[in-house]
Design an enzyme around this catalytic site. Structure first.
Site, PDB file in Angstrom:
ATOM      1  N   TYR A 127       0.644  -1.139  -0.241  1.00 40.82           N
ATOM      2  CA  TYR A 127       0.065  -0.110  -0.065  1.00 40.82           C
ATOM      3  C   TYR A 127       1.009   1.455   0.054  1.00 40.82           C
ATOM      4  O   TYR A 127       0.460   2.274  -0.649  1.00 40.82           O
ATOM      5  CB  TYR A 127      -1.122   0.199   1.060  1.00 40.82           C
ATOM      6  CG  TYR A 127      -2.192  -0.884   0.995  1.00 40.82           C
ATOM      7  CD1 TYR A 127      -3.121  -0.568   0.042  1.00 40.82           C
ATOM      8  CD2 TYR A 127      -2.234  -1.949   1.729  1.00 40.82           C
ATOM      9  CE1 TYR A 127      -4.296  -1.522  -0.031  1.00 40.82           C
ATOM     10  CE2 TYR A 127      -3.349  -2.869   1.533  1.00 40.82           C
ATOM     11  CZ  TYR A 127      -4.217  -2.776   0.611  1.00 40.82           C
ATOM     12  OH  TYR A 127      -5.391  -3.510   0.261  1.00 40.82           O
ATOM     13  N   GLU A 225       0.387 -29.898   4.967  1.00 44.79           N
ATOM     14  CA  GLU A 225       0.338 -29.273   3.830  1.00 44.79           C
ATOM     15  C   GLU A 225      -1.071 -28.322   3.889  1.00 44.79           C
ATOM     16  O   GLU A 225      -0.983 -26.982   3.895  1.00 44.79           O
ATOM     17  CB  GLU A 225       0.401 -30.042   2.756  1.00 44.79           C
ATOM     18  CG  GLU A 225       0.030 -29.112   1.350  1.00 44.79           C
ATOM     19  CD  GLU A 225      -1.011 -29.774   0.498  1.00 44.79           C
ATOM     20  OE1 GLU A 225      -1.602 -29.319  -0.328  1.00 44.79           O
ATOM     21  OE2 GLU A 225      -0.879 -31.120   0.410  1.00 44.79           O
ATOM     22  N   ASP A 278      -0.818 -33.988   0.057  1.00 45.52           N
ATOM     23  CA  ASP A 278      -1.446 -34.628  -1.127  1.00 45.52           C
ATOM     24  C   ASP A 278      -0.556 -35.324  -2.026  1.00 45.52           C
ATOM     25  O   ASP A 278       0.807 -34.937  -2.179  1.00 45.52           O
ATOM     26  CB  ASP A 278      -2.123 -33.698  -1.989  1.00 45.52           C
ATOM     27  CG  ASP A 278      -3.365 -33.072  -1.305  1.00 45.52           C
ATOM     28  OD1 ASP A 278      -3.824 -33.747  -0.510  1.00 45.52           O
ATOM     29  OD2 ASP A 278      -4.012 -32.093  -1.805  1.00 45.52           O
TER      30      ASP A 278
END
Length: 391
Positions: A127, A225, A278
């Protein structure tokens, strides 16, 4: 000024292993000043030309894997090979020239941050850059890319100092739960086993993480994960059945989460670090980042690499889930798989797993284990850990 240049230009000296230093604010300021002075010196010469910026090459061709001595930890490092960024190339595009301007703007803002003895998050810098220099950017997406690419990579590669040394700290992202007490200086200890499924939020302040006092009676550290799986395991108090510490970065690991994991590996060197991800190439890449670091941050990888073992999911776990729960690999997964196969970091047993993924063209998610019941995940972990079934 000549003495300043001579003393601080040593970070451009020839080294086989290139790395980013952790520096004090005044040392980073000195390096920025050297770069600016060299730039001005060239511009004031009789035949001015903007020279190439000497950035460490962050391509895979310049990466190596360091095998630790007297340790099981290996990590990616970058050797001494420079790539160049120049404004004077005939084929330099407007976007390329703009990126060089962004590089100087980011260094200017980092210099101001260090003078004020402040630290800002990447979001705060986002910003600040957007508001101070709106004419430089056409969209917020462009600002975010500038912060990601230039702060994390180009400025670090040019100055050879860590991103944290630039005054930029990570936002809170990672979480910890389980059998560990964490105590900040002059604060009460936090029992992470009592934090519920939300866990203990990992600070982005690396100095604070380094100063934490830690105590544990755990026997394992489990890197999870997925945030949802972390929440389920914490909610089920898996650490009471398997004396363990749970840690997650909610996906791709940020610096602070990797730093704390490395900190715990030093504090508790006898605890195995086991990863639950996974079964697909993208998730293996996440595991590899914890284990070896990444090429993009190769100058800092050695500070965060840990001897992480692959607990699951793996190919021999596919018999535990129904065939219809397997998902086809996406083009991005196959691209990551080819990149991993071509790299030198993977061990043979990891390559075999990756080859099976590519041959089958399918992957599997941890949630598929719920086919056996919602309480099966804890049983799965317990059996794998007791049998030391990890690689």
């Amino acid at each position: 000024m000549d003495d300043l240049s001579k003393s601080d230009m040593k970070f451009f000296s020839d080294q086989q292993h290139c790395f980013a230093d952790i520096l004090l604010p005044h040392e980073v300021q000195a390096r920025i000043q050297v770069v600016v002075l060299n730039f001005l010196k060239i511009l004031s010469s009789p035949d001015p030309a903007i020279s190439d910026l000497p950035l460490i090459n962050r391509k895979s061709s310049n990466s190596r894997v360091s095998e630790g001595i007297l340790t099981d930890v290996s990590w990616i490092f970058l050797s001494h090979s420079f790539c160049s960024r120049s404004l004077m190339k005939a084929n330099a595009t407007k976007a390329f020239i703009r990126d060089i301007c962004f590089l100087w703007k980011v260094m200017e803002m980092c210099f101001e941050i260090l003078i004020q003895d402040k630290r800002v998050t990447q979001r705060e810098l986002f910003y600040k850059l957007l508001c101070d220099s709106p004419h430089y950017f056409s969209s917020q997406l462009q600002v975010n890319r500038t912060i990601q690419e230039l702060c994390a990579k180009d400025v670090v590669a040019l100055l050879r100092c860590s991103r944290y040394s630039l005054g930029i700290m990570a936002s809170r992202k990672g979480l910890v739960a389980g059998r560990i007490l964490l105590q900040e200086p002059n604060q009460e200890a936090v029992d992470c086993s009592a934090c519920g499924s939300s866990g203990y939020a990992i600070s982005g302040d690396l100095n604070l993480l380094e100063s934490l006092s830690t105590k544990t009676d755990a026997r394992y550290i489990v890197v999870v994960e997925k945030h949802a799986i972390f929440q389920r395991l914490a909610e089920d108090n898996v650490f009471n059945q398997i004396p363990s510490i749970l840690l997650t970065a909610k996906g791709y690991p940020d610096i602070a989460t990797r730093f704390l994991l490395h900190r715990m590996s030093r504090a508790f060197p006898d605890l195995p670090i086991l990863a639950l991800v996974d079964w697909n190439p993208a998730r293996l890449a996440i595991l590899s980042t914890y284990k070896f670091g990444s090429i993009g941050m190769g100058l800092e990888a050695y500070r965060y690499a840990c001897n992480v073992k692959w607990l699951g999911l793996r190919g021999d776990d596919l018999q535990l889930i129904p065939q219809q729960s397997l998902a086809p690999l996406k083009p991005r997964d196959l691209q990551i798989a080819r990149s991993l196969i071509s790299s030198t970091i993977l061990r043979d047993n990891y390559r075999q797993e990756l080859a099976v993924m590519m041959q089958s063209g399918q992957g599997a998610e941890i949630e598929a284990l719920y086919f056996n019941g919602y309480d099966y995940l804890v049983k799965y972990l317990a059996k794998k850990i007791v049998q030391a079934n990890y690689i």
